[in-house]
Design an enzyme around this catalytic site. Sequence first.
Site, mmCIF file in Angstrom:
data_model
loop_
_atom_site.group_PDB
_atom_site.id
_atom_site.type_symbol
_atom_site.label_atom_id
_atom_site.label_comp_id
_atom_site.label_asym_id
_atom_site.label_seq_id
_atom_site.Cartn_x
_atom_site.Cartn_y
_atom_site.Cartn_z
ATOM 1 N N LYS A 195 1.288 10.237 -3.449
ATOM 2 C CA LYS A 195 1.888 8.907 -3.366
ATOM 3 C C LYS A 195 3.046 8.846 -4.353
ATOM 4 C CE LYS A 195 0.785 3.968 -3.714
ATOM 5 N NZ LYS A 195 -0.283 2.972 -3.989
ATOM 6 N N LYS A 248 2.568 9.745 1.244
ATOM 7 C CA LYS A 248 3.228 8.443 1.348
ATOM 8 C C LYS A 248 4.462 8.435 0.461
ATOM 9 C CE LYS A 248 2.266 3.531 0.420
ATOM 10 N NZ LYS A 248 1.291 2.577 -0.153
#
Length: 324
Positions: A195, A248
């Site tokens: 992330k 992500k």
Amino acid sequence: MFYRGRRLRKNKQLRGLVRETTLHPDQMVMPYFVVETDDDNFSARIEAMPGQYQLSPQQLELKLERAVGAGLKACLLFGIPAVKDEAGSQAWNDDGIIQKTVRRIKKRFPDLIVITDICLCEYTSHGHCGLLDQNGRVLNDSTLELLQKIALSHARAGADIVAPSDMMDGRVMAIRSILDQEGFLDLPIMSYAVKYASSFYGPFRHAAKSAPAFGDRRTYQMDSANSREAELEALADESEGADMLIVKPAGPCLDIIHRVRQASLLPLVAYQVSGEYAMLKAAGRSGWIDETACVVESLTAVKRAGADIIISYFTEELLIEGRI
């Protein structure tokens, strides 16, 4: 002359027959924002994300009725509590917004896969993903105990998958430990393994009311300039017991999706985030692009890079319109 590729491309049916990458409804996840409110009719447009809403549990149920009817197989829930505090204590309240919503959804749609976000940022008054010391620094190890409480409360409510997005070190192992200890051995963990501290999250923070009150999240989210670190983080989460790995954002990280795909055999999830959604919507609404065609092309690229599952705010729309 050899026109093998051309011969296959000329016929639409043949193109479909030999297509290497396809989007399948079973592998698409729709995120929703659910709000703790006494108003069962509450539905608020998210200005930065046209077509997306903050919803009461009842309005979410109504929205899901159509989406499930169109083929939705899985959703990801983000909760917005009525009250926030420094510790984010409503996140593990057994009668909290996510816990109540999970019970309601699983009763109404027992076959729908319900994934819950495990983090504190939507619940803390300061908007950070963990507990803070007096100097505003995130306390990694103390936060792990709270993440355990959140995951356990979601498991008891009936979540099918828990998805820790906090990026604290060791959180997958901590959550796996408490779930196993309490008898939830079969509950999978979908870890936000990679992330990045991305600029593409802006609309989400407005939607989830989770923007940091000060500073940023770069001390615990990843530097978007790093790729080797992505592999390290993914393999670390795999070793701690993650069942699925998330990268992500998706579009800006096609190379990372490919790299993690080569490093791990676990199911790989890519999250097409709010900023990606907002840009495509804005360009589509301005008439600058064919929105649906560009959305399908972008999602296909994510699958082609190596993702098995895609989380996208376009999922519901594409299903209802019969585009996938």
